[in-house]
Design a protein around this motif. Structure first.
Motif, PDB file in Angstrom:
ATOM      1  N   LEU A  10       0.827  -1.209   0.000  1.00 50.13           N
ATOM      2  CA  LEU A  10       0.000   0.000   0.000  1.00 50.13           C
ATOM      3  C   LEU A  10       0.867   1.267   0.000  1.00 50.13           C
ATOM      4  O   LEU A  10       0.504   2.286  -0.604  1.00 50.13           O
ATOM      5  CB  LEU A  10      -0.934  -0.007   1.212  1.00 50.13           C
ATOM      6  CG  LEU A  10      -2.049  -1.069   1.180  1.00 50.13           C
ATOM      7  CD1 LEU A  10      -2.823  -1.072   2.495  1.00 50.13           C
ATOM      8  CD2 LEU A  10      -2.993  -0.844   0.002  1.00 50.13           C
ATOM      9  N   GLN A  11       2.004   1.197   0.677  1.00 46.16           N
ATOM     10  CA  GLN A  11       2.934   2.326   0.651  1.00 46.16           C
ATOM     11  C   GLN A  11       3.472   2.560  -0.756  1.00 46.16           C
ATOM     12  O   GLN A  11       3.651   3.705  -1.189  1.00 46.16           O
ATOM     13  CB  GLN A  11       4.080   2.087   1.629  1.00 46.16           C
ATOM     14  CG  GLN A  11       3.671   2.202   3.098  1.00 46.16           C
ATOM     15  CD  GLN A  11       4.765   1.746   4.041  1.00 46.16           C
ATOM     16  OE1 GLN A  11       5.709   1.055   3.646  1.00 46.16           O
ATOM     17  NE2 GLN A  11       4.647   2.146   5.307  1.00 46.16           N
ATOM     18  N   GLN A  12       3.715   1.490  -1.492  1.00 45.27           N
ATOM     19  CA  GLN A  12       4.175   1.609  -2.875  1.00 45.27           C
ATOM     20  C   GLN A  12       3.103   2.241  -3.760  1.00 45.27           C
ATOM     21  O   GLN A  12       3.415   3.027  -4.659  1.00 45.27           O
ATOM     22  CB  GLN A  12       4.564   0.237  -3.423  1.00 45.27           C
ATOM     23  CG  GLN A  12       5.827  -0.335  -2.803  1.00 45.27           C
ATOM     24  CD  GLN A  12       6.114  -1.736  -3.275  1.00 45.27           C
ATOM     25  OE1 GLN A  12       5.230  -2.476  -3.685  1.00 45.27           O
ATOM     26  NE2 GLN A  12       7.385  -2.127  -3.223  1.00 45.27           N
ATOM     27  N   VAL A  13       1.838   1.922  -3.490  1.00 45.83           N
ATOM     28  CA  VAL A  13       0.741   2.545  -4.231  1.00 45.83           C
ATOM     29  C   VAL A  13       0.682   4.041  -3.914  1.00 45.83           C
ATOM     30  O   VAL A  13       0.556   4.889  -4.809  1.00 45.83           O
ATOM     31  CB  VAL A  13      -0.611   1.868  -3.904  1.00 45.83           C
ATOM     32  CG1 VAL A  13      -1.761   2.604  -4.609  1.00 45.83           C
ATOM     33  CG2 VAL A  13      -0.592   0.402  -4.323  1.00 45.83           C
ATOM     34  N   ALA A  14       0.797   4.377  -2.621  1.00 47.30           N
ATOM     35  CA  ALA A  14       0.748   5.783  -2.197  1.00 47.30           C
ATOM     36  C   ALA A  14       1.894   6.591  -2.792  1.00 47.30           C
ATOM     37  O   ALA A  14       1.738   7.777  -3.115  1.00 47.30           O
ATOM     38  CB  ALA A  14       0.780   5.869  -0.671  1.00 47.30           C
ATOM     39  N   GLN A  15       3.054   5.933  -2.952  1.00 47.02           N
ATOM     40  CA  GLN A  15       4.227   6.604  -3.521  1.00 47.02           C
ATOM     41  C   GLN A  15       4.234   6.558  -5.042  1.00 47.02           C
ATOM     42  O   GLN A  15       5.187   6.997  -5.672  1.00 47.02           O
ATOM     43  CB  GLN A  15       5.501   5.950  -2.972  1.00 47.02           C
ATOM     44  CG  GLN A  15       5.675   6.114  -1.466  1.00 47.02           C
ATOM     45  CD  GLN A  15       6.717   5.156  -0.911  1.00 47.02           C
ATOM     46  OE1 GLN A  15       7.361   4.400  -1.641  1.00 47.02           O
ATOM     47  NE2 GLN A  15       6.892   5.204   0.416  1.00 47.02           N
ATOM     48  N   GLN A  16       3.154   6.020  -5.627  1.00 50.57           N
ATOM     49  CA  GLN A  16       2.971   5.916  -7.080  1.00 50.57           C
ATOM     50  C   GLN A  16       4.039   5.043  -7.748  1.00 50.57           C
ATOM     51  O   GLN A  16       4.340   5.194  -8.928  1.00 50.57           O
ATOM     52  CB  GLN A  16       2.950   7.310  -7.727  1.00 50.57           C
ATOM     53  CG  GLN A  16       1.788   8.179  -7.240  1.00 50.57           C
ATOM     54  CD  GLN A  16       1.704   9.510  -7.965  1.00 50.57           C
ATOM     55  OE1 GLN A  16       2.665   9.968  -8.587  1.00 50.57           O
ATOM     56  NE2 GLN A  16       0.536  10.140  -7.903  1.00 50.57           N
ATOM     57  N   LYS A  17       4.592   4.117  -6.961  1.00 50.18           N
ATOM     58  CA  LYS A  17       5.511   3.131  -7.526  1.00 50.18           C
ATOM     59  C   LYS A  17       4.737   1.957  -8.133  1.00 50.18           C
ATOM     60  O   LYS A  17       5.264   1.209  -8.951  1.00 50.18           O
ATOM     61  CB  LYS A  17       6.468   2.614  -6.448  1.00 50.18           C
ATOM     62  CG  LYS A  17       7.432   3.676  -5.927  1.00 50.18           C
ATOM     63  CD  LYS A  17       8.339   3.105  -4.848  1.00 50.18           C
ATOM     64  CE  LYS A  17       9.307   4.153  -4.333  1.00 50.18           C
ATOM     65  NZ  LYS A  17      10.196   3.617  -3.248  1.00 50.18           N
ATOM     66  N   VAL A  18       3.497   1.805  -7.698  1.00 49.35           N
ATOM     67  CA  VAL A  18       2.597   0.781  -8.232  1.00 49.35           C
ATOM     68  C   VAL A  18       1.315   1.485  -8.646  1.00 49.35           C
ATOM     69  O   VAL A  18       0.760   2.286  -7.867  1.00 49.35           O
ATOM     70  CB  VAL A  18       2.293  -0.320  -7.187  1.00 49.35           C
ATOM     71  CG1 VAL A  18       1.261  -1.312  -7.724  1.00 49.35           C
ATOM     72  CG2 VAL A  18       3.577  -1.032  -6.788  1.00 49.35           C
TER      73      VAL A  18
END
Length: 254
Positions: A10-18
């Protein structure tokens, strides 16, 4: 998905990495592929370190082919055990890239070149035990283990065993496969300093009771360090032996 893994994702989604689209696909992942007749465990390797294996006995050709094709789509290594030659021929007609071993009765398609580590010794009492031994040996090799085969060294001619002791003692774990009275297990167990996995086979005459006699004999062995799997279960012995061998090597990833 574990809680810590979910948080990281979810952190990766928030950081727009995913991307949200990629996230949706991952969150919808049930961990298995649904077929009409089977649910293929696509996350077994991640959980246990070993992929799902197809038990071929009792399955139709169409079912085996369907499972193989689904596993190929997931880029999973493929091993099917207890596949008769007749059934294998029909499967190979549709999936010719598979490799068939008639003695071991296995079909396999490794995902890539497998690095074989450590050493497992597969020892049989007689030549008639070799089909079970080859199921064990092929399975162990498929799981990334170096295998030494030592066949027909039963107690009726025990000098044959003594001539191979150096090879047996070199292994990190020994699989002993025997029918009749199963005495080879206790002998080997008293001669080595590594775990011994015993496999009783259904090879023997009347009071042998299709493997029950050596099973009970192995369970009652006075030699320490012996564990016993079910009758003719070369696959189960190889799986356990692989786990032990990889632990001795410091883990599969090292």
């Amino acid at each position: 998905m574990e809680q810590s893994e979910m948080l990281q994702f979810l952190q990766q989604v928030a950081q727009q990495k995913v991307s949200p689209e990629e996230a949706l696909v991952k969150l919808k992942n049930t961990g298995f592929t649904e077929l009409e007749y089977a649910k293929i465990d696509t996350e077994r390797t991640a959980r246990t370190g070993y992929p799902e294996v197809i038990y071929g006995a009792g399955k139709t050709v169409a079912q085996i082919v369907g499972i193989v094709q689904a596993m190929k789509q997931q880029k999973q290594p493929i091993l099917a055990t207890r596949v008769t030659a007749k059934k294998a021929a029909a499967v190979l007609a549709q999936e010719p890239q598979l490799q068939y071993d008639q003695i071991a009765q296995t079909l396999r398609l490794p995902a890539a070149q497998i690095e074989q580590n450590g050493e497992i010794a597969v020892v049989t009492a007689g030549t008639s035990d070799i089909n079970v031994a080859e199921e064990a040996a092929v399975t162990a090799e498929f799981f990334g283990n170096r295998v030494t085969r030592i066949y027909d060294v039963g107690v009726a001619g025990i000098q044959r065993l003594f001539s191979k002791l150096d090879l047996i003692r070199r292994a990190n774990v020994v699989i002993v496969i025997a029918g009749m009275e199963g005495a080879l297990t206790s002998v080997v167990g008293g001669l080595v300093d590594v775990p011994v996995i015993a496999v009783p086979t259904s090879v023997g005459y009347g009071s042998h009771l299709n493997g029950l006699t050596p099973l009970l004999s192995m369970l009652n062995s006075c030699a320490a360090g012996i564990s016993v799997v079910n009758i003719d279960n070369g696959f189960g012995a190889a799986y356990n032996a692989s786990m032990i061998n990889h632990l001795a090597q410091g883990g599969k990833d090292e």
